[in-house]
Design a protein around this motif. Sequence first.
Motif, short mmCIF file in Angstrom:
data_model
loop_
_atom_site.label_atom_id
_atom_site.label_comp_id
_atom_site.label_asym_id
_atom_site.label_seq_id
_atom_site.Cartn_x
_atom_site.Cartn_y
_atom_site.Cartn_z
N VAL A 89 0.70 -1.25 -0.17
CA VAL A 89 -0.10 0.15 0.27
C VAL A 89 1.10 1.48 0.02
O VAL A 89 0.40 2.46 -0.59
CB VAL A 89 -1.12 0.36 1.22
N LEU A 90 1.99 1.50 0.74
CA LEU A 90 2.78 2.24 0.77
C LEU A 90 3.40 2.78 -0.19
O LEU A 90 3.83 3.23 -0.59
CB LEU A 90 3.88 2.06 1.69
N GLY A 91 3.98 1.43 -1.08
CA GLY A 91 4.44 1.90 -2.46
C GLY A 91 3.34 1.80 -3.57
O GLY A 91 3.68 3.13 -4.61
N LEU A 92 2.35 1.78 -3.74
CA LEU A 92 1.58 2.45 -4.82
C LEU A 92 0.83 3.80 -3.32
O LEU A 92 0.64 3.98 -5.12
CB LEU A 92 -0.17 1.95 -4.85
N VAL A 93 0.74 4.42 -2.81
CA VAL A 93 0.85 5.48 -2.45
C VAL A 93 2.00 6.04 -2.47
O VAL A 93 1.64 7.17 -3.82
CB VAL A 93 0.38 5.84 -0.84
N PHE A 94 3.07 6.21 -2.49
CA PHE A 94 4.23 6.75 -3.39
C PHE A 94 4.53 6.71 -4.69
O PHE A 94 4.70 8.28 -5.61
CB PHE A 94 5.64 5.93 -2.95
N VAL A 95 3.98 5.52 -5.50
CA VAL A 95 3.74 5.66 -7.30
C VAL A 95 2.58 6.72 -7.82
O VAL A 95 2.77 7.50 -7.89
CB VAL A 95 3.10 4.83 -7.31
N ILE A 96 1.21 7.47 -6.81
CA ILE A 96 0.46 8.26 -7.26
C ILE A 96 0.85 9.53 -6.66
O ILE A 96 0.89 10.24 -7.64
CB ILE A 96 -0.96 7.99 -6.76
N ALA A 97 1.75 9.75 -5.52
CA ALA A 97 2.45 10.85 -5.19
C ALA A 97 3.57 11.48 -6.09
O ALA A 97 3.42 12.58 -6.53
CB ALA A 97 2.76 10.92 -3.68
N GLY A 98 4.28 10.05 -6.41
CA GLY A 98 5.53 10.46 -7.22
C GLY A 98 4.70 11.35 -8.92
O GLY A 98 5.52 11.59 -9.81
N ILE A 99 3.47 10.35 -9.23
CA ILE A 99 3.14 10.53 -10.99
C ILE A 99 2.06 11.91 -10.71
O ILE A 99 1.92 11.88 -12.41
CB ILE A 99 3.07 9.16 -11.68
#
Length: 189
Positions: free
Chosen positions: A77-87
Amino acid sequence: MSTRLLRTRPARVVPAVILAIVLLLLATALGWIGVAAIVATGTIDSAMNAGYPGLDALGTLNWGAAAVIGVGVVLAVLGLVFVIAGISPGARRLSDYRAELAEHIGRFEVALPTSALSNLAAAAADSVDGVSSVRAASNAKSTIVTFSTPVRDNAPIRDEVEAAVRERFESISFDRTPTVKVHALRRQA
C-alpha cells in the motif's frame, strides 16, 4: 493559450518513484518467498526460517502469521501511495495571462507564479491608508488577503483593500482573473 504546457512536475517525482519501487520490490519479494516456502512445505504454518539461512533471527514466526501478511500489505500500500504521489502533478502554481501582442510571441506562453500574485496583492493592500500589516496567499484561482488595522470600524478599509487588489489584478490581463477575498483583523496600535 494551452494550460497543459504550463503544468510542471513537482520536485518530488524522482524520490517518490524510487521509494515506491523499493517498497513494491520488498513487498513482492516477501510475497514470492512466502509462496515459495508454503509450496515447498505444503502448509501455511511453515516457519519463516525454514530453508532460508538469512532468516534465522525470525525464530518461530510462520508465513501465515498476521504480522507477516500485515507487513507485506503495508509495504504494498505504501508503495502504491508513493507511486501515485510521484506521478500525479502537484497543485497548479502558475496563472496564465495574455500578452498584448500575441503575433510576436508565437508559441510562447506567459505565466505568473502564485507567489508573485501574493506579492502583488500584498503590495496593493499595503498602499491603502489604515492598513498596518498585510499577508496574502494565492493559488491559481483565488487570492486571500488578510490585513490588520487599528481602526475599530474596518469595513471601509476592507472595501478599499479589495478594490486596490482587484484593480492591480485587472491591470495585468490574466486569462482568468483570480478572485479576491479580503479579511480584516483589528490590532491595537
